[in-house]
Enzyme design. Structure first.
Site: not given
Length: 165
Positions: A105, A112-113, A118, A133
């Site tokens: 994980s 940009e984010s 997982h 974004c």
């Protein structure tokens, strides 16, 4: 002003800007116009205009099935970093954790984010979020994931986050 009213006020200001914006929608899935506008606190934020909509970013929910290399943390890191590169995003931080006896994980934090993963190697399954974004192109990560995890069995849900119009 209550918190919801502040958020709606900011969206209203942004929506007014977008409705009067002279940029034309090119209609192509991979082409977008990034629209800068000053926020109430003076920052410059970037929303996307694509397919007749204005929104903050594209959030891909990706399910990988019949995948390989889902327990190899080094391979996963290299694959996810390649996703960042082909999408034209900017990597800020990568943190992956390998579980015992199996599974990985983690998250790549982007300017940009983010990209998160997982894995369930025993099931040949991985769940990924690819949220970007601005003018990045998150859809380009899909082929990298297929190649990196040696499968064509990939399901993608495409969510437009922060839709204004």
């Amino acid at each position: 002003m209550p918190r919801d009213d502040i958020a709606l006020s900011r969206l209203g200001t942004a929506a007014d800007k977008f409705q009067s914006d002279s940029h034309e929608d090119k209609g192509a899935v991979n082409e977008a116009t990034v629209i800068p506008f000053p926020s109430q606190d003076g920052r410059l934020d970037h929303f996307i205009k694509r397919d007749g909509m204005v929104y903050a970013g594209t959030h891909l929910l990706i399910d990988v099935w019949n995948g390989q290399n889902l327990d190899d943390i080094d391979h996963i890191e290299a694959t996810l970093k390649e996703c960042v590169e082909v999408a034209g995003a900017t990597l800020l931080h990568c943190h992956l954790h390998r579980f015992n006896p199996e599974g990985v994980s983690g998250v790549l934090v982007l300017a940009e984010s983010h990209i998160s993963i997982h894995t369930w190697p025993e099931m040949g399954y991985a769940a990924l979020d690819v949220f970007m974004c601005g003018d990045s192109q998150p859809h380009k990560a899909i082929d990298v994931l297929k190649r990196g995890f040696c499968t064509e069995n990939v399901q993608v849900d495409d969510v437009r986050r922060g839709r204004v119009s």
